[in-house]
Design an enzyme around this catalytic site. Structure first.
Site, PDB file in Angstrom:
ATOM      1  N   TYR A  49      -2.233  -1.572  10.265  1.00  0.00           N
ATOM      2  CA  TYR A  49      -2.236  -1.686   8.802  1.00  0.00           C
ATOM      3  C   TYR A  49      -0.921  -1.142   8.238  1.00  0.00           C
ATOM      4  O   TYR A  49      -0.252  -1.788   7.432  1.00  0.00           O
ATOM      5  CB  TYR A  49      -3.430  -0.908   8.241  1.00  0.00           C
ATOM      6  N   SER A  64       0.869  -1.179   0.000  1.00  0.00           N
ATOM      7  CA  SER A  64       0.000   0.000   0.000  1.00  0.00           C
ATOM      8  C   SER A  64       0.902   1.224   0.000  1.00  0.00           C
ATOM      9  O   SER A  64       2.101   1.113   0.324  1.00  0.00           O
ATOM     10  CB  SER A  64      -0.853  -0.004   1.280  1.00  0.00           C
TER      11      SER A  64
HETATM   12  N1  LIG Z   1      -8.737  -0.137  -1.292  1.00  0.00           N
HETATM   13  C1  LIG Z   1      -7.682   0.596  -1.055  1.00  0.00           C
HETATM   14  O1  LIG Z   1      -7.785   1.828  -0.940  1.00  0.00           O
HETATM   15  C2  LIG Z   1      -6.317  -0.032  -0.933  1.00  0.00           C
HETATM   16  C3  LIG Z   1      -5.188   0.804  -1.004  1.00  0.00           C
HETATM   17  C4  LIG Z   1      -3.931   0.235  -0.905  1.00  0.00           C
HETATM   18  C5  LIG Z   1      -3.778  -1.130  -0.769  1.00  0.00           C
HETATM   19  N2  LIG Z   1      -4.890  -1.929  -0.698  1.00  0.00           N
HETATM   20  C6  LIG Z   1      -4.684  -3.372  -0.572  1.00  0.00           C
HETATM   21  O2  LIG Z   1      -5.212  -4.027  -1.711  1.00  0.00           O
HETATM   22  C7  LIG Z   1      -5.584  -5.362  -1.381  1.00  0.00           C
HETATM   23  C8  LIG Z   1      -7.000  -5.642  -1.876  1.00  0.00           C
HETATM   24  O3  LIG Z   1      -7.910  -4.861  -1.129  1.00  0.00           O
HETATM   25  P1  LIG Z   1      -9.295  -4.302  -1.689  1.00  0.00           P
HETATM   26  O4  LIG Z   1      -9.214  -2.828  -1.620  1.00  0.00           O
HETATM   27  O5  LIG Z   1      -9.651  -4.954  -2.962  1.00  0.00           O
HETATM   28  O6  LIG Z   1     -10.271  -4.750  -0.479  1.00  0.00           O
HETATM   29  P2  LIG Z   1     -11.550  -5.710  -0.415  1.00  0.00           P
HETATM   30  O7  LIG Z   1     -11.926  -5.765   1.041  1.00  0.00           O
HETATM   31  O8  LIG Z   1     -12.593  -5.280  -1.376  1.00  0.00           O
HETATM   32  O9  LIG Z   1     -10.974  -7.107  -0.898  1.00  0.00           O
HETATM   33  C9  LIG Z   1     -10.134  -7.892  -0.087  1.00  0.00           C
HETATM   34  C10 LIG Z   1     -10.498  -9.353  -0.304  1.00  0.00           C
HETATM   35  O10 LIG Z   1      -9.656 -10.149   0.543  1.00  0.00           O
HETATM   36  C11 LIG Z   1     -10.458 -11.129   1.181  1.00  0.00           C
HETATM   37  N3  LIG Z   1      -9.802 -11.504   2.433  1.00  0.00           N
HETATM   38  C12 LIG Z   1      -9.700 -10.763   3.561  1.00  0.00           C
HETATM   39  N4  LIG Z   1      -9.079 -11.466   4.530  1.00  0.00           N
HETATM   40  C13 LIG Z   1      -8.786 -12.672   3.995  1.00  0.00           C
HETATM   41  C14 LIG Z   1      -8.160 -13.841   4.508  1.00  0.00           C
HETATM   42  N5  LIG Z   1      -7.717 -13.903   5.779  1.00  0.00           N
HETATM   43  N6  LIG Z   1      -7.996 -14.900   3.687  1.00  0.00           N
HETATM   44  C15 LIG Z   1      -8.447 -14.859   2.401  1.00  0.00           C
HETATM   45  N7  LIG Z   1      -9.071 -13.787   1.879  1.00  0.00           N
HETATM   46  C16 LIG Z   1      -9.238 -12.709   2.662  1.00  0.00           C
HETATM   47  C17 LIG Z   1     -11.814 -10.459   1.372  1.00  0.00           C
HETATM   48  O11 LIG Z   1     -12.871 -11.387   1.571  1.00  0.00           O
HETATM   49  C18 LIG Z   1     -11.941  -9.663   0.082  1.00  0.00           C
HETATM   50  O12 LIG Z   1     -12.547 -10.407  -0.953  1.00  0.00           O
HETATM   51  C19 LIG Z   1      -5.423  -5.470   0.141  1.00  0.00           C
HETATM   52  O13 LIG Z   1      -4.188  -6.074   0.446  1.00  0.00           O
HETATM   53  C20 LIG Z   1      -5.411  -4.020   0.578  1.00  0.00           C
HETATM   54  O14 LIG Z   1      -4.749  -3.845   1.804  1.00  0.00           O
HETATM   55  C21 LIG Z   1      -6.155  -1.406  -0.777  1.00  0.00           C
END
Ligand SMILES: NC(=O)c1ccc[n+]([C@@H]2O[C@H](COP(=O)([O-])OP(=O)(O)OC[C@H]3O[C@@H](n4cnc5c(N)ncnc54)[C@H](O)[C@@H]3O)[C@@H](O)[C@H]2O)c1
Length: 274
Positions: free
Chosen positions: A174, A161
């Site tokens: 986080y 991130s």
């Molecule tokens: N959305 C943002 O602004 C953002 C920014 C930077 C980084 N990220 C990172 O991007 C990645 C994807 O996040 P997103 O934004 O699509 O969020 P999201 O919550 O929409 O998707 C995350 C997915 O991971 C699954 N998940 C969570 N815990 C789990 C576990 N223990 N085992 C298996 N699956 C699990 C959830 O069910 C979900 O489908 C994450 O690592 C997040 O930290 C997100």
């Protein structure tokens, strides 16, 4: 060109790729983008909410929908409802998927969770859950994939991130876990380079997905407006879109990046230069 013809000439044609957190959000977007470019997929997601989180996680229906969207592009897809915190179950799911698809070329450790709160309201349970999923879960994903990659080379893409490079406040576990992903990836890149396994991280800015802890905006507005500038992108966009991150993942998985390892690839609209 038909979908299947373009897959045959795709940028990751014939590659078999594991994606965690694939049921929705960016994980789904990575699955569809990689399928378009010719990959077959092992998709994993916990498909169950967690009491420590203030927003719901994905459902089994979400995971099936991702599979359906990828299959529409002609991909072979294996789905698994599995928690990345469970190393043994994850390794078993990956081994079964690899046996079915006939190999593995890359893994995208994308599953992640976010809790919100000021330092004095952050609980041990939040720390454990977030570090367990985001950091140890990323390691479990690498570890499940590696036995299949070391023989023939491959690519590990660990989703960090902007908060993995910058002191992003109001979610200490986080930010710490996402910095941890960088250390893990840099060290692994050194250990695995001799076997032609590349390890890189991706650092998105805010992206509109299901990861929406409603309390963050209130906390910033009511208690810590002084911290708002830390969250502001340099480029004139409030948020990136999942596809922007998927295109970076595609590059790192493909052979176009064959001499790229140990990179922190920022897709962050400049938030980390502020
Ligand atoms: N959305 C943002 O602004 C953002 C920014 C930077 C980084 N990220 C990172 O991007 C990645 C994807 O996040 P997103 O934004 O699509 O969020 P999201 O919550 O929409 O998707 C995350 C997915 O991971 C699954 N998940 C969570 N815990 C789990 C576990 N223990 N085992 C298996 N699956 C699990 C959830 O069910 C979900 O489908 C994450 O690592 C997040 O930290 C997100």
């Amino acid at each position: 060109m038909s979908g299947n013809e373009s897959r045959a000439h795709g940028r990751v044609a014939g590659k078999k790729i594991l994606i965690t957190g694939a049921a929705r959000g960016m994980g789904r977007s990575h699955a569809v983008r990689l399928a378009e470019e010719g990959a077959d997929l092992i998709l994993a997601d916990v498909c169950e909410s967690m009491p420590e989180l203030e927003y719901p996680l994905a459902t089994p229906e979400d995971l099936n929908e991702t599979a359906r969207l990828a299959e529409k592009h002609g991909a072979r897809v294996v789905t698994n409802v599995v928690d990345v915190r469970d190393a043994a179950e994850l390794a078993k799911a990956v081994n079964d998927g690899v046996a079915e698809l006939g190999g593995l070329d890359a893994a995208v450790a994308n599953a992640g969770v976010l809790t919100v709160g000021t330092w004095d309201k952050t609980t041990p349970e939040q720390w454990r859950t977030v570090v367990d999923v985001n950091l140890i879960g990323t390691w479990n994903t690498c570890s499940a994939a590696l036995p299949h990659l070391v023989e023939r080379g491959g690519s590990l893409v660990n989703i960090s991130s902007a908060a993995g490079l910058k002191g992003t406040p109001l979610h200490l576990p986080y930010t710490a876990s996402k910095h941890g992903v960088v250390g893990l990836s840099r060290a692994l890149a050194n250990e695995l380079a001799a076997q032609n396994v590349r390890v890189n991280t991706v650092h998105p800015t805010g992206v509109e997905t299901g990861m929406q802890p409603a309390s963050l905006h209130g906390l910033l507005a009511d208690q810590r407006p002084d911290l708002v500038p830390i969250f502001l992108n340099a480029l004139p966009a409030v948020m990136a879109e999942p596809i922007d991150i998927s295109n970076a993942v595609l590059f790192l998985v493909s052979d176009e990046s064959r001499f790229v390892t140990g990179l922190e690839l920022k897709v962050d609209a400049g938030v980390t230069i502020r």
